[in-house]
Design an enzyme around this catalytic site. Structure first.
Site, PDB file in Angstrom:
ATOM      1  N   CYS A   1       3.620  23.236 128.928  1.00  0.00           N
ATOM      2  CA  CYS A   1       2.873  22.149 128.885  1.00  0.00           C
ATOM      3  C   CYS A   1       3.381  21.238 127.609  1.00  0.00           C
ATOM      4  CB  CYS A   1       1.387  22.344 128.974  1.00  0.00           C
ATOM      5  SG  CYS A   1       0.741  23.182 127.597  1.00  0.00           S
TER       6      CYS A   1
ATOM      7  N   CYS B   1       2.296  25.251 133.490  1.00  0.00           N
ATOM      8  CA  CYS B   1       2.568  25.867 132.275  1.00  0.00           C
ATOM      9  C   CYS B   1       2.752  27.126 132.366  1.00  0.00           C
ATOM     10  CB  CYS B   1       1.734  25.446 130.943  1.00  0.00           C
ATOM     11  SG  CYS B   1       2.053  26.070 129.639  1.00  0.00           S
TER      12      CYS B   1
ATOM     13  N   TYR C   1     -28.798  -4.084  97.295  1.00  0.00           N
ATOM     14  CA  TYR C   1     -28.316  -4.304  98.281  1.00  0.00           C
ATOM     15  C   TYR C   1     -27.135  -3.074  98.499  1.00  0.00           C
ATOM     16  CZ  TYR C   1     -26.051  -5.704 102.851  1.00  0.00           C
ATOM     17  OH  TYR C   1     -25.545  -5.989 104.127  1.00  0.00           O
TER      18      TYR C   1
HETATM   19 ZN   LIG Z   1       0.255  25.283 128.139  1.00  0.00          ZN
END
Ligand SMILES: [Zn+2]
Length: 672
Positions: free
Chosen positions: A618, A605, A316
């Site tokens: 960001c 951003c 197994y």
């Molecule tokens: Zn960015």
DNA sequence: GCAAGGTC
């Protein structure tokens, strides 16, 4: 079949049923609708041993939407097309259950096995006339002992298994549906998404590595590179002490060498080391070695191993044990193996060098139900693919190796000192191959170093010395095998599920292959961050710890499944209600933090379309900026001005993509 | 359709 007056023994799988049947007596095998069953007399009792095929029942709901709490147990073959094969097992069991006078659950002794047997007896038998056979291994003596000491049904284990199912179902189905709903409302597009206790922490782990790579700022460090001649052969010394973190320190050191270019031998160490034979294979080790040696993915290895098992070639495979059972007749297996011409000589050598004393080097890892993987010596390789044969060969060799003598490797290390800094050279020479004869996949031999002219205190002229500047590298993208290993290390998933769950992450489009590594798609990043925002518990391996703790309380009768399920529903409702209370604008705004949405109307951003997090950047570009700023301190010590630094970062391969974008932006902006 | 856990 008109016989009455028999006891129905339910095994977890056909192979176990066979072992149980032979342990109980001299069985007769029948095949009913393709399912093997065994009849055996034991004293005056007649036993019928019939197999399940893992879980024959599963949780299911008819309800759409979420939250969804109305699940019920149904035969698996009805609701899962890929489980259609379980139908014949359930049918045969139903037929045999009708006239049985008693039922014995002889599934593996763990919570899943207890549940598998219980669900069958409850639905097609009679729990009032049932017992549990408890064995720790499927050896004849253990089975006989278990049948001489049959126990009442193990309700605590059953309840724990039952509860595990429900908890995973509630979390998985509800959160998956919630993700799909968010996705559909924001992108106006249907897409199959998923989340779960095991897959989500794994995804989150890859996303973190990916983010570390994309925001990686290489940091310089300097090592002396020193070359010397030993017996007309050139060697580069390996530094022991930590590197220089400033160029001036490094240069000062180089000046010292130039003034007095000698290395002094501090120490010569020569010693023989015994390297013990490898442990018998468990599935993780087999997957790891098959990847290292043949480049097989863990999923592929598992599938190949399952085929070998079904052909009776190996034991197994879905086991975590590194121990061979003490009752295993290794002599007999070796004799059978030696009938294969490929292994004849190896077996002969092994029997000679061990003088027939076959003691495996068992490892520490254990498994509640199965021993380590070993070749049975039976079955045939005919009709199997080249890859099957490669894997079988690996398993046979590992099995042979674990009985063999240790390898003896001569380890040579020479330490040097050069102006207060230490260096070394080292190599290995295999003195006695031992187990390496059977398992020749580890290479110990290094480059030869002649010791005949060396002695402690000897001063050797330095042939060449310079300072080499290195740069720190980010972590590698994890391969599938390293993900499986990570899961194992964190204790999530099982041998049978880990490789498959990794494949699920690929199937969902969260991950994709990038070379041998796993790259993360935008979708993968989004899902990971949405879970972090809205269902944070689910991306942590701690949820598994919490489940385990609750299940243990059930096992110790300190909690009831119903209460734990209620607790889970409450948690889920809290998460779900919060998300349901958000309008689509809020969801869009949240998503815009992590992926670039062309229609993002918020403050963006300066570099990409994501929403601003800080510094007019960001979340990702801001991390990059912070890393750029904090790494400059070291770069300055290497004589780089801020501009030179940014320009150098743009040229280095290991610089993260977000970092490069910020560098370009800073240069363009003239922020010097 | 979605989990994780068994197994053919
Ligand atoms: Zn960015």
């Amino acid at each position: 079949m008109n016989i009455k007056d028999y006891i129905l023994v339910i095994a977890e799988k056909p192979k176990s049923a066979e072992k149980i049947a032979y342990a109980l007596g001299n069985p007769k095998k029948y095949r009913i609708n393709g399912v093997p069953v065994w009849f055996v007399m034991r004293g005056t009792s007649r036993f019928v041993i019939a197999p399940a095929a893992g879980h024959l029942y599963t949780l299911h709901t008819e309800s759409k939407g979420f939250p969804v709490f109305d699940y019920k147990w149904v035969p698996k073959y009805i609701v899962e097309p890929e489980s259609i094969f379980t139908r014949k097992y359930l049918n045969v069991l139903s037929m045999l259950a009708k006239n049985a006078k008693e039922y014995i659950n002889a599934c593996d002794y763990d919570i899943e096995g207890s549940l598998i047997g219980y669900m069958i007896i409850k639905n097609i038998g009679d729990i009032k006339r049932s017992k549990r056979a408890k064995f720790s291994s499927l050896t004849a003596s253990e089975i006989v002992r278990a049948f001489n000491n049959l126990l009442p049904l193990d309700y605590n284990m059953i309840e724990a298994g039952y509860c595990r199912h429900i908890l995973d179902w509630l979390w998985g189905i509800n959160v998956s549906r919630m993700l799909m709903s968010i996705y559909r409302s924001v992108f106006n597009e249907k897409r199959i998404l998923s989340a779960g206790r095991v897959q989500s922490p794994t995804l989150s782990y890859v996303v973190n590595i990916d983010l570390q790579r994309k925001t990686h700022v290489p940091v310089p460090y300097a090592y002396p590179s020193i070359k010397i001649f030993i017996d007309n052969k050139i060697f580069k010394l390996i530094p022991i002490d930590s590197p220089f973190n400033s160029l001036s320190d490094a240069k000062e050191y180089l000046e010292n060498i130039k003034r007095d270019p000698r290395a002094t031998v501090l120490d010569i160490i020569v010693r023989d080391e015994r390297i013990e034979p490898p442990h018998p294979f468990n599935l993780p080790d087999l997957q790891s070695e098959a990847h290292r040696i043949y480049g097989f993915t863990p999923y592929k290895t598992q599938k190949l191993a399952e085929d070998l098992y079904l052909e009776a070639l190996i034991s197994y495979p879905r086991t975590n044990s590194q121990k061979l059972p003490p009752t295993l007749n290794n002599r007999e297996i070796l004799e059978k193996l030696s009938q294969n011409i490929v292994y004849r000589t190896l077996v002969k050598t092994l029997l000679a060098e061990t003088r027939g004393i076959l003691r495996p080097n068992n490892g520490p890892k254990e498994d509640p139900a199965h021993p380590a993987i070993y070749p049975t010596g039976e079955g045939t390789l005919k009709g199997l693919s080249k890859d099957h044969i490669k894997l079988y060969d690996l398993i046979v060799r590992r099995y042979l190796a674990t009985f063999a003598n240790p390898a003896v490797v001569q380890y040579v290390r020479i330490e040097f000192i050069v102006h207060g800094r230490r260096y070394y050279l080292s190599t290995n020479i295999v003195r006695s191959r031992g187990w390496l004869q059977y398992y020749p996949y580890i290479h110990f031999n290094g480059e030869e170093i002649s010791l005949k002219l060396l002695r402690k205190g000897l001063q050797i002229p330095i042939h060449e010395a310079k300072i080499v500047i290195h740069f720190t590298k980010p972590p590698h993208l994890p391969s599938k095998i390293s993900l499986v290993k990570w899961m194992e290390e964190k204790g999530i998933g099982t041998e049978a599920t880990r490789a498959e769950i990794v494949e699920t992450l690929f199937k969902r489009g969260y991950l994709y292959m990038r070379g041998r590594g796993s790259g993360v798609s935008e979708l993968g990043i989004l899902i990971s961050f949405l879970l972090k925002d809205y269902v944070e518990e689910l991306i942590s391996v701690e949820l598994t710890r919490k489940f385990e703790e609750r299940l243990n309380m059930i096992l110790n009768m300190k909690a009831k499944c119903d209460d734990i399920v209620e607790e889970a529903k409450e948690m889920l409702l809290k998460y779900i209600n919060r998300v349901k209370s958000l309008d689509i604008q809020t969801l869009r705004a949240e998503i815009s933090k992590y992926i670039e949405m062309s229609d993002n109307n918020g403050r963006r951003c300066m570099i990409c379309k994501r929403s601003v997090y800080a510094n007019n950047l960001c979340i990702f570009h801001n991390i990059a900026l912070e890393n750029i700023r904090s790494a400059y301190e070291t770069w300055r010590k290497f004589g780089f001005s801020w501009t030179q630094y940014l320009e150098k970062l743009l040229k280095l391969k290991s610089t993260g993509s977000y970092v490069k974008e910020v560098c370009r932006h800073l240069i363009k902006q003239g922020e010097f």
